[in-house]
Design a protein around this motif. Sequence first.
Motif, PDB file in Angstrom:
ATOM      1  N   THR A 161      38.275  51.251  36.660  1.00 30.30           N
ATOM      2  CA  THR A 161      38.586  49.928  35.826  1.00 30.30           C
ATOM      3  C   THR A 161      38.903  49.025  36.730  1.00 30.30           C
ATOM      4  N   GLU A 162      39.960  49.111  37.587  1.00 26.96           N
ATOM      5  CA  GLU A 162      40.297  47.977  38.504  1.00 26.96           C
ATOM      6  C   GLU A 162      39.373  47.689  39.461  1.00 26.96           C
ATOM      7  N   ASN A 163      38.398  48.448  40.012  1.00 26.70           N
ATOM      8  CA  ASN A 163      37.549  47.761  40.800  1.00 26.70           C
ATOM      9  C   ASN A 163      36.593  47.163  40.147  1.00 26.70           C
ATOM     10  N   VAL A 164      36.068  47.538  38.890  1.00 27.87           N
ATOM     11  CA  VAL A 164      35.026  46.997  38.112  1.00 27.87           C
ATOM     12  C   VAL A 164      35.619  45.421  37.896  1.00 27.87           C
ATOM     13  N   GLU A 165      36.886  45.484  37.473  1.00 28.52           N
ATOM     14  CA  GLU A 165      37.574  44.035  36.981  1.00 28.52           C
ATOM     15  C   GLU A 165      37.411  43.079  38.350  1.00 28.52           C
ATOM     16  N   TYR A 166      37.820  43.708  39.518  1.00 27.25           N
ATOM     17  CA  TYR A 166      37.829  43.030  40.555  1.00 27.25           C
ATOM     18  C   TYR A 166      36.535  42.335  41.038  1.00 27.25           C
ATOM     19  N   MET A 167      35.599  43.178  40.789  1.00 29.43           N
ATOM     20  CA  MET A 167      34.011  42.792  41.221  1.00 29.43           C
ATOM     21  C   MET A 167      33.563  41.562  40.276  1.00 29.43           C
ATOM     22  N   ILE A 168      33.837  42.023  39.059  1.00 23.30           N
ATOM     23  CA  ILE A 168      33.341  41.012  38.053  1.00 23.30           C
ATOM     24  C   ILE A 168      34.153  39.553  38.444  1.00 23.30           C
ATOM     25  N   GLU A 169      35.338  39.502  38.480  1.00 23.05           N
ATOM     26  CA  GLU A 169      36.104  38.346  38.849  1.00 23.05           C
ATOM     27  C   GLU A 169      35.519  37.537  40.065  1.00 23.05           C
ATOM     28  N   GLN A 170      35.337  38.281  41.139  1.00 23.82           N
ATOM     29  CA  GLN A 170      34.904  37.827  42.234  1.00 23.82           C
ATOM     30  C   GLN A 170      33.343  37.045  42.227  1.00 23.82           C
ATOM     31  N   ILE A 171      32.788  37.977  41.684  1.00 20.07           N
ATOM     32  CA  ILE A 171      31.297  37.216  41.135  1.00 20.07           C
ATOM     33  C   ILE A 171      31.203  35.999  40.460  1.00 20.07           C
ATOM     34  N   LYS A 172      32.268  35.975  39.518  1.00 17.13           N
ATOM     35  CA  LYS A 172      32.305  34.762  38.594  1.00 17.13           C
ATOM     36  C   LYS A 172      33.121  33.714  39.569  1.00 17.13           C
ATOM     37  N   GLU A 173      33.932  34.059  40.474  1.00 14.77           N
ATOM     38  CA  GLU A 173      34.443  33.106  41.176  1.00 14.77           C
ATOM     39  C   GLU A 173      33.485  32.509  42.304  1.00 14.77           C
ATOM     40  N   LYS A 174      32.775  33.357  42.807  1.00 14.83           N
ATOM     41  CA  LYS A 174      31.697  32.891  43.764  1.00 14.83           C
ATOM     42  C   LYS A 174      30.684  32.109  43.346  1.00 14.83           C
ATOM     43  N   LEU A 175      30.268  32.410  41.912  1.00 18.74           N
ATOM     44  CA  LEU A 175      29.165  31.494  41.333  1.00 18.74           C
ATOM     45  C   LEU A 175      29.797  30.399  40.748  1.00 18.74           C
ATOM     46  N   ARG A 176      30.980  30.194  40.310  1.00 16.27           N
ATOM     47  CA  ARG A 176      31.578  29.015  40.038  1.00 16.27           C
ATOM     48  C   ARG A 176      30.906  28.491  38.638  1.00 16.27           C
ATOM     49  N   VAL A 177      30.650  29.238  37.829  1.00 15.53           N
ATOM     50  CA  VAL A 177      29.728  28.830  36.530  1.00 15.53           C
ATOM     51  C   VAL A 177      30.420  29.123  35.203  1.00 15.53           C
ATOM     52  N   LEU A 178      30.567  28.153  34.495  1.00 12.79           N
ATOM     53  CA  LEU A 178      31.377  28.084  33.373  1.00 12.79           C
ATOM     54  C   LEU A 178      31.079  29.057  32.095  1.00 12.79           C
ATOM     55  N   ASN A 179      29.587  29.205  32.213  1.00 13.93           N
ATOM     56  CA  ASN A 179      29.260  30.059  31.185  1.00 13.93           C
ATOM     57  C   ASN A 179      29.456  31.480  31.346  1.00 13.93           C
ATOM     58  N   PHE A 180      29.739  32.064  32.658  1.00 16.52           N
ATOM     59  CA  PHE A 180      30.298  33.407  33.037  1.00 16.52           C
ATOM     60  C   PHE A 180      31.620  33.640  32.274  1.00 16.52           C
ATOM     61  N   GLY A 181      32.288  32.709  31.637  1.00  9.39           N
ATOM     62  CA  GLY A 181      33.553  32.831  30.948  1.00  9.39           C
ATOM     63  C   GLY A 181      33.630  34.008  29.938  1.00  9.39           C
ATOM     64  N   ALA A 182      32.307  34.238  29.258  1.00 10.02           N
ATOM     65  CA  ALA A 182      32.272  35.342  28.291  1.00 10.02           C
ATOM     66  C   ALA A 182      32.234  36.644  28.985  1.00 10.02           C
ATOM     67  N   ILE A 183      32.087  36.724  30.190  1.00 11.03           N
ATOM     68  CA  ILE A 183      31.752  38.007  30.864  1.00 11.03           C
ATOM     69  C   ILE A 183      33.168  38.587  31.451  1.00 11.03           C
ATOM     70  N   LYS A 184      33.546  39.567  30.700  1.00 12.91           N
ATOM     71  CA  LYS A 184      34.821  40.237  31.136  1.00 12.91           C
ATOM     72  C   LYS A 184      34.591  41.695  31.597  1.00 12.91           C
ATOM     73  N   ALA A 185      35.516  42.121  32.259  1.00 14.16           N
ATOM     74  CA  ALA A 185      35.501  43.485  32.951  1.00 14.16           C
ATOM     75  C   ALA A 185      35.339  44.519  31.963  1.00 14.16           C
ATOM     76  N   SER A 186      35.871  44.323  30.774  1.00 13.01           N
ATOM     77  CA  SER A 186      35.968  45.518  29.829  1.00 13.01           C
ATOM     78  C   SER A 186      34.623  45.651  29.116  1.00 13.01           C
ATOM     79  N   HIS A 187      33.713  44.798  29.545  1.00 14.81           N
ATOM     80  CA  HIS A 187      32.188  44.964  28.943  1.00 14.81           C
ATOM     81  C   HIS A 187      31.454  45.793  30.037  1.00 14.81           C
ATOM     82  N   PHE A 188      31.961  46.190  30.800  1.00 14.03           N
ATOM     83  CA  PHE A 188      31.428  47.185  31.830  1.00 14.03           C
ATOM     84  C   PHE A 188      31.910  48.510  31.812  1.00 14.03           C
TER      85      PHE A 188
END
Length: 75
Positions: free
Chosen positions: A8-35
Amino acid sequence: MNLTEKSTENVEYMIEQIKEKLRVLNFGAIKASHFDEEMYEELKELYELVMKKKSFSPNEMQAIAEELGNLRKGK
């Protein structure tokens, strides 16, 4: 971080890194708990692809968002 282990920690890390790299506001609805860990390998592949690139076209960002949507639980 050892991303070879499904967790779960790795999923959370990857999701947060993808969101940070893309720097897109509409990714705010994507949470690691969705995966969940069933889609771990696919998520890891997407993460690795995103981390390799320096920039993304609007079409690439849309495709990444769609792929994240496809990987969500219950899909």
